[in-house]
Enzyme design. Structure first.
Site, PDB file in Angstrom:
ATOM      1  N   LYS A 112       0.827  -1.212   0.000  1.00  8.18           N
ATOM      2  CA  LYS A 112       0.000   0.000   0.000  1.00  8.18           C
ATOM      3  C   LYS A 112       0.856   1.255   0.000  1.00  8.18           C
ATOM      4  CE  LYS A 112      -4.316  -1.547   2.070  1.00  8.18           C
ATOM      5  NZ  LYS A 112      -5.339  -1.272   3.066  1.00  8.18           N
ATOM      6  N   LYS A 194      -4.045  -9.646  -6.918  1.00 11.08           N
ATOM      7  CA  LYS A 194      -5.239  -9.922  -6.103  1.00 11.08           C
ATOM      8  C   LYS A 194      -6.374  -8.973  -6.486  1.00 11.08           C
ATOM      9  CE  LYS A 194      -5.616  -8.109  -2.205  1.00 11.08           C
ATOM     10  NZ  LYS A 194      -5.561  -7.500  -0.889  1.00 11.08           N
ATOM     11  N   LYS A 197     -10.920  -4.061  -3.917  1.00 13.65           N
ATOM     12  CA  LYS A 197     -12.010  -3.098  -4.104  1.00 13.65           C
ATOM     13  C   LYS A 197     -11.484  -1.681  -4.282  1.00 13.65           C
ATOM     14  CE  LYS A 197     -13.533  -3.732   0.629  1.00 13.65           C
ATOM     15  NZ  LYS A 197     -12.479  -3.346   1.547  1.00 13.65           N
TER      16      LYS A 197
HETATM   17  P1  TYM Z   1     -10.771  -5.736   3.507  1.00 16.19           P
HETATM   18  O1  TYM Z   1     -11.860  -4.749   3.711  1.00 16.19           O
HETATM   19  O2  TYM Z   1      -9.697  -5.419   2.539  1.00 16.19           O
HETATM   20  O3  TYM Z   1     -11.404  -7.111   3.019  1.00 16.19           O
HETATM   21  C1  TYM Z   1     -12.481  -7.740   3.704  1.00 16.19           C
HETATM   22  C2  TYM Z   1     -12.292  -9.248   3.639  1.00 16.19           C
HETATM   23  O4  TYM Z   1     -12.262  -9.693   2.267  1.00 16.19           O
HETATM   24  C3  TYM Z   1     -11.088 -10.487   2.063  1.00 16.19           C
HETATM   25  N1  TYM Z   1     -10.608 -10.267   0.698  1.00 16.19           N
HETATM   26  C4  TYM Z   1     -10.421 -11.248  -0.198  1.00 16.19           C
HETATM   27  N2  TYM Z   1     -10.612 -12.557  -0.148  1.00 16.19           N
HETATM   28  C5  TYM Z   1     -10.334 -13.271  -1.252  1.00 16.19           C
HETATM   29  N3  TYM Z   1      -9.875 -12.738  -2.414  1.00 16.19           N
HETATM   30  C6  TYM Z   1      -9.675 -11.398  -2.517  1.00 16.19           C
HETATM   31  N4  TYM Z   1      -9.232 -10.874  -3.649  1.00 16.19           N
HETATM   32  C7  TYM Z   1      -9.948 -10.587  -1.377  1.00 16.19           C
HETATM   33  N5  TYM Z   1      -9.866  -9.264  -1.134  1.00 16.19           N
HETATM   34  C8  TYM Z   1     -10.267  -9.079   0.141  1.00 16.19           C
HETATM   35  C9  TYM Z   1     -10.084  -9.968   3.092  1.00 16.19           C
HETATM   36  O5  TYM Z   1      -9.081 -10.912   3.350  1.00 16.19           O
HETATM   37  C10 TYM Z   1     -10.968  -9.697   4.277  1.00 16.19           C
HETATM   38  O6  TYM Z   1     -11.188 -10.871   5.017  1.00 16.19           O
HETATM   39  N6  TYM Z   1      -7.811  -5.259   7.461  1.00 16.19           N
HETATM   40  C11 TYM Z   1      -9.051  -5.820   7.010  1.00 16.19           C
HETATM   41  C12 TYM Z   1     -10.247  -5.368   7.811  1.00 16.19           C
HETATM   42  C13 TYM Z   1     -10.149  -5.589   9.278  1.00 16.19           C
HETATM   43  C14 TYM Z   1     -10.239  -6.829   9.958  1.00 16.19           C
HETATM   44  C15 TYM Z   1     -10.175  -6.514  11.346  1.00 16.19           C
HETATM   45  C16 TYM Z   1     -10.364  -8.143   9.545  1.00 16.19           C
HETATM   46  C17 TYM Z   1     -10.016  -4.620  10.225  1.00 16.19           C
HETATM   47  N7  TYM Z   1     -10.038  -5.173  11.477  1.00 16.19           N
HETATM   48  C18 TYM Z   1     -10.203  -7.521  12.318  1.00 16.19           C
HETATM   49  C19 TYM Z   1     -10.407  -9.130  10.528  1.00 16.19           C
HETATM   50  C20 TYM Z   1     -10.336  -8.820  11.896  1.00 16.19           C
HETATM   51  C21 TYM Z   1      -9.274  -5.393   5.560  1.00 16.19           C
HETATM   52  O7  TYM Z   1      -8.795  -4.408   5.098  1.00 16.19           O
HETATM   53  O8  TYM Z   1     -10.159  -6.181   4.891  1.00 16.19           O
END
Ligand code: TYM
Length: 327
Positions: A112, A194, A197
Site C-alpha cells: 500500500k 489480487k 475493491k
Molecule cells: P478488507 O476490507 O480489505 O477485506 C475484507 C475481507 O475480504 C477479504 N478479501 C479477499 N478474499 C479473497 N480474495 C480477494 N481478492 C480478497 N480481497 C479481500 C479480506 O481478506 C478480508 O477478510 N484489514 C481488514 C479489515 C479488518 C479486519 C479486522 C479483519 C479490520 N479489522 C479484524 C479481521 C479482523 C481489511 O482491510 O479487509
C-alpha cells in the site's frame, strides 16, 4: 459457551466478489456455530484519505450488503468501528507493546505504501495495531479472513501473547480461519494481482451490486491465455481464477466442471460463468434493495448492535488499562 468469531471489512470502494467468496460467505456460515461479531472498519478506511460523505454512505452500503448476504442481526452483532471508542484506545495501548520490527515486516503495508507514495500516513503503518485491538476487544477465538489478512491476524495473536506474558492472562489468543478455496480471488484484468475493491480499472473486479450486463461484459473481457483446455491448473492463473469463481458460485465439484467444459472453448465457458455469477448475486441484490428502501432501518440495526457490543469491549479495555497501571 459458543466460541467467538470476529471479523472486519473496510468501507472503501465497492464490495466485490473477492470479499464475498473469500470472507463474507464464511461470515454467514459461521453464524450457525459461533457467536459472531462483524465490524465495518471506518477507522481503518481513513488510513488513506477518504471523501467524508462517501465514507459515511459506504459504511451504510457495506452494512446493507452484509445483511443482504445473510448476516442475521438477531443472532450476530454488526456495527461500525468508530461507534465504539474502545477500539482506538486499545490500539494505543497495543502500540506501546508492538515492536517496530513486527510492523515493518507487514507485506500489505509495503504494497500500500508503494501505491500511495504521496500520502503514507503513520496510521497506514499502524493499521495492524488497530486491527489487533478490534480482534482482542471481543475475546475472539476465530477470525475468518482471506489470505491477505493472515499476517495481520498473526500479529494480533503475537501482540496478545506478548501482553499476556508481561501482565498475565488478559487477552484470548485468536486464530485466522482461511477458506481452502477462494482465499485469494485474482483480478479479472490481471490474474497475477489480487482482486481489490480499491482498484478502479473497470475490468478488474465484479462488484456485488453490478448489473447483469456489466458482469457479462467484465467476464467476457477477462484475461485468459492462448491455450484451449479448461482445467484447474494453477500454473495458468487466468483460467484457474475464472474456474475457481465458477466452482464457488455453482457449488459443483472441480471434476464435474472440467467434464462439463471438455472440448468447449473459452467463450462458451465465459458465458456460462457470467450466468452463474449473475444468478448467484441476484438474491443478494434483491435483498439489498429491500433492506435499503427504508434508510432508517440500517441505522437502527447499527445502533442496537453497537449497544450490544460495547459492554464486552469496555470490559476488556478496562482490564488492559488496569493491568498497565492507567487511571
Ligand atoms: P478488507 O476490507 O480489505 O477485506 C475484507 C475481507 O475480504 C477479504 N478479501 C479477499 N478474499 C479473497 N480474495 C480477494 N481478492 C480478497 N480481497 C479481500 C479480506 O481478506 C478480508 O477478510 N484489514 C481488514 C479489515 C479488518 C479486519 C479486522 C479483519 C479490520 N479489522 C479484524 C479481521 C479482523 C481489511 O482491510 O479487509
Amino acid at each position: 459457551m459458543r466460541k467467538r468469531v470476529f471479523s472486519g471489512i473496510q468501507p472503501t470502494g465497492s464490495l466485490m466478489i473477492g470479499n464475498y467468496l473469500g470472507a463474507m460467505q464464511n461470515y454467514v456460515k459461521l453464524q450457525d456455530d459461533y457467536d459472531c461479531v462483524y465490524c465495518i472498519v471506518d477507522l481503518h478506511a481513513i488510513t488513506i484519505q477518504q471523501d467524508p460523505k462517501e465514507l459515511k454512505a459506504r459504511s451504510r452500503e457495506v452494512t446493507g450488503l452484509l445483511l443482504a448476504a445473510g448476516i442475521d442481526p438477531k443472532r450476530s452483532i454488526l456495527f461500525i468501528q468508530s461507534h465504539i471508542s474502545a477500539h482506538s484506545e486499545l490500539a494505543w495501548i497495543l502500540n506501546c507493546f508492538i515492536p517496530m520490527g513486527w510492523m515493518q515486516r507487514m507485506t500489505q503495508f509495503k504494497e500500500k505504501s508503494a501505491k500511495h507514495r504521496e500520502q503514507v500516513s503513520v496510521g497506514l503503518f499502524d493499521y495492524p495495531a488497530l486491527m489487533a485491538a478490534d480482534i482482542l476487544l471481543y475475546n475472539t477465538d476465530v477470525v475468518p479472513v482471506g489470505e491477505d489478512q493472515k499476517q495481520h491476524v498473526e500479529l494480533a495473536r503475537d501482540a496478545a501473547q506478548r501482553f499476556n506474558s508481561i501482565y498475565g492472562e488478559t487477552f484470548v489468543l485468536p486464530e485466522p480461519l482461511i477458506p481452502d478455496v477462494g482465499a485469494r480471488i485474482m483480478g479479472l484484468d490481471d490474474p497475477t494481482k489480487k482482486m481489490s475493491k480499491s482498484e478502479t480499472a473497470s475490468g478488474h473486479a465484479i462488484d456485488l451490486l453490478d448489473p447483469p450486463d456489466a458482469i457479462r461484459a467484465k467476464i467476457m473481457r477477462a484475461t485468459t491465455d492462448s491455450q484451449r483446455e479448461i482445467r484447474f491448473d494453477s500454473s495458468r492463473p487466468g483460467i484457474f481464477n475464472l474456474l475457481t469463481i465458477y466452482h464457488l458460485f455453482s457449488r459443483r465439484s472441480q471434476k464435474d466442471i472440467e467434464a462439463q467444459f471438455e472440448g468447449k472453448g473459452y467463450s462458451d465457458f465465459k458465458e456460462a460463468l457470467a450466468e452463474v455469477v449473475i444468478e448467484g448475486l441476484r438474491p443478494l441484490q434483491e435483498r439489498y434493495r429491500e433492506l435499503t428502501a427504508d434508510p432508517t432501518h440500517i441505522d437502527s440495526i447499527l445502533a442496537d448492535s453497537a449497544a450490544r457490543a460495547r459492554p464486552t469491549a469496555e470490559k476488556v479495555l478496562a482490564e488492559a488499562r488496569r493491568k498497565v497501571g492507567l487511571g
